[in-house]
Motif scaffolding. Structure first.
Motif, mmCIF file in Angstrom:
data_model
loop_
_atom_site.group_PDB
_atom_site.id
_atom_site.type_symbol
_atom_site.label_atom_id
_atom_site.label_comp_id
_atom_site.label_asym_id
_atom_site.label_seq_id
_atom_site.Cartn_x
_atom_site.Cartn_y
_atom_site.Cartn_z
ATOM 1 N N PRO A 1 3.591 -38.631 17.456
ATOM 2 C CA PRO A 1 2.616 -37.624 17.876
ATOM 3 C C PRO A 1 1.873 -37.050 16.669
ATOM 4 O O PRO A 1 2.438 -36.870 15.593
ATOM 5 N N ALA A 2 0.577 -36.769 16.878
ATOM 6 C CA ALA A 2 -0.210 -36.150 15.811
ATOM 7 C C ALA A 2 0.328 -34.750 15.543
ATOM 8 O O ALA A 2 0.801 -34.062 16.446
ATOM 9 N N LYS A 3 0.273 -34.358 14.306
ATOM 10 C CA LYS A 3 0.745 -33.025 13.929
ATOM 11 C C LYS A 3 -0.199 -31.969 14.490
ATOM 12 O O LYS A 3 -1.403 -32.031 14.285
ATOM 13 N N ALA A 4 0.345 -31.020 15.226
ATOM 14 C CA ALA A 4 -0.486 -29.979 15.820
ATOM 15 C C ALA A 4 -0.962 -29.004 14.749
ATOM 16 O O ALA A 4 -0.252 -28.712 13.798
ATOM 17 N N THR A 5 -2.155 -28.522 14.912
ATOM 18 C CA THR A 5 -2.709 -27.529 14.006
ATOM 19 C C THR A 5 -2.574 -26.158 14.628
ATOM 20 O O THR A 5 -2.877 -25.980 15.808
ATOM 21 N N THR A 6 -2.100 -25.197 13.872
ATOM 22 C CA THR A 6 -1.986 -23.827 14.354
ATOM 23 C C THR A 6 -3.096 -22.988 13.752
ATOM 24 O O THR A 6 -3.279 -22.963 12.538
ATOM 25 N N CYS A 7 -3.861 -22.319 14.607
ATOM 26 C CA CYS A 7 -4.940 -21.449 14.153
ATOM 27 C C CYS A 7 -4.534 -20.005 14.361
ATOM 28 O O CYS A 7 -4.212 -19.613 15.484
ATOM 29 N N VAL A 8 -4.518 -19.236 13.315
ATOM 30 C CA VAL A 8 -4.147 -17.823 13.400
ATOM 31 C C VAL A 8 -5.407 -16.982 13.284
ATOM 32 O O VAL A 8 -6.095 -17.010 12.262
ATOM 33 N N PHE A 9 -5.720 -16.236 14.337
ATOM 34 C CA PHE A 9 -6.883 -15.365 14.358
ATOM 35 C C PHE A 9 -6.397 -13.922 14.260
ATOM 36 O O PHE A 9 -5.619 -13.475 15.092
ATOM 37 N N VAL A 10 -6.842 -13.211 13.249
ATOM 38 C CA VAL A 10 -6.309 -11.880 12.940
ATOM 39 C C VAL A 10 -7.356 -10.807 13.206
ATOM 40 O O VAL A 10 -8.358 -10.725 12.490
ATOM 41 N N PRO A 11 -7.180 -9.969 14.243
ATOM 42 C CA PRO A 11 -8.114 -8.873 14.486
ATOM 43 C C PRO A 11 -8.218 -7.966 13.268
ATOM 44 O O PRO A 11 -7.214 -7.677 12.613
ATOM 45 N N ASP A 12 -9.446 -7.540 12.966
ATOM 46 C CA ASP A 12 -9.633 -6.716 11.764
ATOM 47 C C ASP A 12 -10.169 -5.325 12.071
ATOM 48 O O ASP A 12 -10.441 -4.539 11.160
ATOM 49 N N GLY A 13 -10.329 -5.001 13.347
ATOM 50 C CA GLY A 13 -10.722 -3.644 13.709
ATOM 51 C C GLY A 13 -12.203 -3.362 13.635
ATOM 52 O O GLY A 13 -12.636 -2.255 13.973
ATOM 53 N N ARG A 14 -13.001 -4.352 13.211
ATOM 54 C CA ARG A 14 -14.444 -4.120 13.130
ATOM 55 C C ARG A 14 -15.101 -4.396 14.480
ATOM 56 O O ARG A 14 -14.703 -5.324 15.182
ATOM 57 N N PRO A 15 -16.116 -3.626 14.848
ATOM 58 C CA PRO A 15 -16.830 -3.920 16.093
ATOM 59 C C PRO A 15 -17.629 -5.204 15.958
ATOM 60 O O PRO A 15 -17.956 -5.636 14.849
#
Length: 252
Positions: free
Chosen positions: A44-58
């Motif tokens: 199986p292909a190695k899965a990529t993990t994407c981390v999206f981090v809220p920064d509090g900006r509108p």
């Protein structure tokens, strides 16, 4: 020369973290012929993990701010995408590089789906000998705006060294490159991106997530050949007349 998406973005506070895994497709196994050894199972292909981090900006735009500010919450299919950026100066086609920048490509598609880029300005054009870019993707038009979260870096590893004695790590982002703008901090990109219309010398700190073609470059060349209102330097400021992204769509 350092390219930033806004000096005020340095030192963002990470309020929360959302993890999204890339979809992985494993093909079915063919039945072996009678008496033959079983076919080996595919790795199986190695899965990529994407981390999206809220920064509090509108994230002021036509998008639903609450939905956009949480980042992509569903698993997107990793397939080639072609985005069409319709601007007031003409259309720019971008082939998204899902192979080398799956998180950035997925983020771009997510923002397109949520109409984030509709009626937003391209707020910066640079005309220096070693920095020739058109920068867009900030709804505020100030260079400090974003979607309300940051995305992980997927830094290029195959760009040619610039041979810069002062900054030996500098590389050449070639004409036609489309990359994410960021601050001096790692993993600080969000929605702002730039189109390189002339080979540009930069640190390898900007995720390359696509490229445009000759027709798209002709549009950017037209913008770069016009006037600008200096802001960050004599050859660095807002395109004049203003350039607006009317809408972005994608197919694939």
């Amino acid at each position: 020369m350092k390219l930033r998406s806004g000096a005020h973005l340095v030192g963002l506070a990470a309020l929360a973290m959302a993890t999204v895994g890339c979809a992985t497709t494993v093909s079915g196994l063919a039945l072996p012929a009678p008496g033959a050894s079983p076919a080996p199972k595919p790795t199986p292909a190695k899965a990529t993990t994407c981390v999206f981090v809220p920064d509090g900006r509108p994230s002021p735009s036509e998008a639903d701010e609450d939905r956009v500010g949480r980042g992509p919450q569903s698993v997107a299919e990793d397939r080639p995408y072609t985005a069409l950026v319709a601007t007031s100066a003409g259309e720019i086609t971008v082939e998204l590089d899902v192979e080398h920048a799956p998180c950035a490509a997925r983020n771009f598609a997510f923002l397109i789906d949520n109409r984030f880029y509709n009626n937003t300005p391209c707020h910066r054009v640079t005309k220096y000998a070693q920095l020739k870019v058109l920068q867009c993707g900030d709804p505020t038009g100030t260079g400090t705006g974003g979607p309300g979260y940051t995305i992980p870096d997927e830094l290029p590893k195959d760009l040619k060294k610039a041979g810069n004695a002062t900054n030996p790590d500098d590389v050449v982002y070639p004409r036609g490159t489309v990359a994410m703008a960021a601050t001096d901090e790692p993993n600080s990109a969000g929605s702002q991106f730039f189109v390189v219309y002339g080979d540009s010398v930069l640190p390898p700190d900007y995720t390359v997530f696509g490229e445009t073609d000759a027709e798209g470059l002709a549009v950017v060349d037209k913008v770069a050949g016009g006037e600008l209102t200096p802001e960050l330097g004599p050859e660095d400021g807002k395109p004049t007349p203003a350039v607006t992204i009317q809408k972005i769509t994608y197919s694939g």
